[in-house]
Design a protein around this motif. Structure first.
Motif, PDB file in Angstrom:
ATOM      1  N   VAL A 157      -1.101   4.456  10.496  1.00  0.00           N
ATOM      2  CA  VAL A 157      -2.082   3.487  10.013  1.00  0.00           C
ATOM      3  C   VAL A 157      -2.742   4.001   8.746  1.00  0.00           C
ATOM      4  O   VAL A 157      -3.153   5.167   8.667  1.00  0.00           O
ATOM      5  N   ASP A 158      -2.844   3.130   7.749  1.00  0.00           N
ATOM      6  CA  ASP A 158      -3.667   3.392   6.564  1.00  0.00           C
ATOM      7  C   ASP A 158      -4.967   2.638   6.776  1.00  0.00           C
ATOM      8  O   ASP A 158      -5.019   1.416   6.602  1.00  0.00           O
ATOM      9  N   PRO A 159      -6.052   3.313   7.179  1.00  0.00           N
ATOM     10  CA  PRO A 159      -7.289   2.614   7.530  1.00  0.00           C
ATOM     11  C   PRO A 159      -7.999   1.973   6.349  1.00  0.00           C
ATOM     12  O   PRO A 159      -8.796   1.050   6.530  1.00  0.00           O
ATOM     13  N   VAL A 160      -7.726   2.441   5.141  1.00  0.00           N
ATOM     14  CA  VAL A 160      -8.400   1.880   3.967  1.00  0.00           C
ATOM     15  C   VAL A 160      -7.934   0.455   3.712  1.00  0.00           C
ATOM     16  O   VAL A 160      -8.732  -0.450   3.442  1.00  0.00           O
ATOM     17  N   ASN A 161      -6.620   0.230   3.799  1.00  0.00           N
ATOM     18  CA  ASN A 161      -6.045  -1.086   3.517  1.00  0.00           C
ATOM     19  C   ASN A 161      -5.673  -1.856   4.772  1.00  0.00           C
ATOM     20  O   ASN A 161      -5.061  -2.931   4.672  1.00  0.00           O
ATOM     21  N   ALA A 162      -6.019  -1.320   5.947  1.00  0.00           N
ATOM     22  CA  ALA A 162      -5.666  -1.955   7.222  1.00  0.00           C
ATOM     23  C   ALA A 162      -4.184  -2.289   7.273  1.00  0.00           C
ATOM     24  O   ALA A 162      -3.782  -3.383   7.666  1.00  0.00           O
ATOM     25  N   SER A 163      -3.361  -1.340   6.878  1.00  0.00           N
ATOM     26  CA  SER A 163      -1.923  -1.549   6.835  1.00  0.00           C
ATOM     27  C   SER A 163      -1.199  -0.429   7.579  1.00  0.00           C
ATOM     28  O   SER A 163      -1.805   0.561   7.989  1.00  0.00           O
ATOM     29  N   VAL A 164       0.108  -0.620   7.736  1.00  0.00           N
ATOM     30  CA  VAL A 164       0.948   0.370   8.408  1.00  0.00           C
ATOM     31  C   VAL A 164       2.017   0.838   7.426  1.00  0.00           C
ATOM     32  O   VAL A 164       2.559   0.045   6.664  1.00  0.00           O
ATOM     33  N   PHE A 165       2.297   2.132   7.428  1.00  0.00           N
ATOM     34  CA  PHE A 165       3.343   2.652   6.564  1.00  0.00           C
ATOM     35  C   PHE A 165       4.282   3.548   7.371  1.00  0.00           C
ATOM     36  O   PHE A 165       3.892   4.135   8.382  1.00  0.00           O
ATOM     37  N   THR A 166       5.513   3.626   6.946  1.00  0.00           N
ATOM     38  CA  THR A 166       6.486   4.536   7.543  1.00  0.00           C
ATOM     39  C   THR A 166       6.603   5.759   6.653  1.00  0.00           C
ATOM     40  O   THR A 166       6.391   5.688   5.436  1.00  0.00           O
ATOM     41  N   VAL A 167       6.943   6.893   7.265  1.00  0.00           N
ATOM     42  CA  VAL A 167       7.016   8.141   6.502  1.00  0.00           C
ATOM     43  C   VAL A 167       8.254   8.932   6.903  1.00  0.00           C
ATOM     44  O   VAL A 167       8.647   8.952   8.067  1.00  0.00           O
ATOM     45  N   ASP A 168       8.882   9.550   5.918  1.00  0.00           N
ATOM     46  CA  ASP A 168       9.926  10.533   6.148  1.00  0.00           C
ATOM     47  C   ASP A 168       9.237  11.893   6.145  1.00  0.00           C
ATOM     48  O   ASP A 168       8.753  12.346   5.106  1.00  0.00           O
TER      49      ASP A 168
END
Length: 267
Positions: free
Chosen positions: A72-83
């Motif tokens: 979760v990216d709490p600043v933008n209320a979004s979700v990101f995937t990571v390698d």
């Protein structure tokens, strides 16, 4: 043993340690899958700062994790995937609908972001506020690496906040890891646990301000303590490690000309 080395990697040096370990451990043992799992554990353990697709930063932490690759990216209320090995990210949608603590969390995110921007000179650095299971978790990480000049360091603090009507309880832990390796290998690893503190408040905005002020006070005290330790190291620490004078009770003569004169006389 290989996993221990990797999980103990100094700040900014996981990739270099992994490359060295691969030279002594076969690919059949340290597969890409296993290496990726170790990298994930390392990133979570140290609340790794990650650069998002929009160029902003966030943290990889237990509080942010949805699954092993989504956060979760709490600043933008979004979700990101990571390698976890390459530390690359990609957008992956939005978060679920906000819970009852969202107003408090949002105010804390703003205030903790201002605090980090004002006091942390490390690049990268990030501050994240998460709300889950009736608890707000604040994660702050600053990492600075200058491997060409043989040093790197990381400051990571994690804070837990619970609220009961107009009283909040804040507790946390600060972890510091510094590595200096020019003509040697010196590391500082220290953990400071912060006892619970009660904070009274009448509004979410006031709560955010008081919480960040308390965090600032504790982190400043820790940094001041480290500075005082270094300033007194030559008097206290080194004195405890060795004699001030050798057993001859004669001070060492550091003047090179005097040493040369003694050598000439002996000849």
């Amino acid at each position: 043993i290989a996993q221990h080395f990797l999980l103990s990697s100094p700040p900014g040096q996981f990739t270099e340690i992994l490359a060295d370990v691969r030279k002594i451990v076969s690919d059949e043992i340290l597969t890409d899958s296993i290496a990726n799992g170790i990298a994930r554990t390392y990133n979570l353990k140290n609340s790794k700062v990650i650069t998002l697709p929009d160029g902003n930063t966030s943290t990889i932490s237990d509080a942010a994790e949805i699954d092993s690759t989504q956060y979760v990216d709490p600043v933008n209320a979004s979700v990101f995937t990571v390698d976890h090995l390459l530390l690359t990210t990609a957008s992956s949608g939005t978060t679920d609908s906000p819970g009852p603590l969202e107003e408090k969390r949002a105010n804390l995110q703003v205030e903790i972001g201002k605090y980090v921007k004002a006091f942390y000179i490390a690049e990268p650095c990030a501050a994240s506020a998460f709300a889950k299971d009736d608890k707000i978790t604040l994660v702050i990480t600053g990492e600075k690496s200058n491997l060409k000049n043989f040093w790197s360091g990381r400051w990571n603090s994690i804070w837990s906040l619970t609220c009961d009507n107009s009283i909040a309880t804040l507790s946390g832990e600060i972890k510091i890891h510094v590595h200096y390796f020019e003509d040697g290998n010196l590391q500082l690893l220290t953990t400071q646990r912060c006892e619970p503190v009660e904070i009274s408040f009448t509004s979410d905005g006031q709560l955010a301000g008081k919480v960040v002020e308390q965090i600032k006070s504790v982190e400043t005290a820790v940094q001041t303590g480290l500075e005082e330790m270094y300033n007194g190291m030559n008097i206290e620490t080194f004195k405890a490690m060795r004699r001030i004078m050798p057993i001859t009770r004669t001070k060492m003569e550091w003047n090179i000309n005097s040493v040369r004169m003694v050598r000439q006389v002996r000849k």
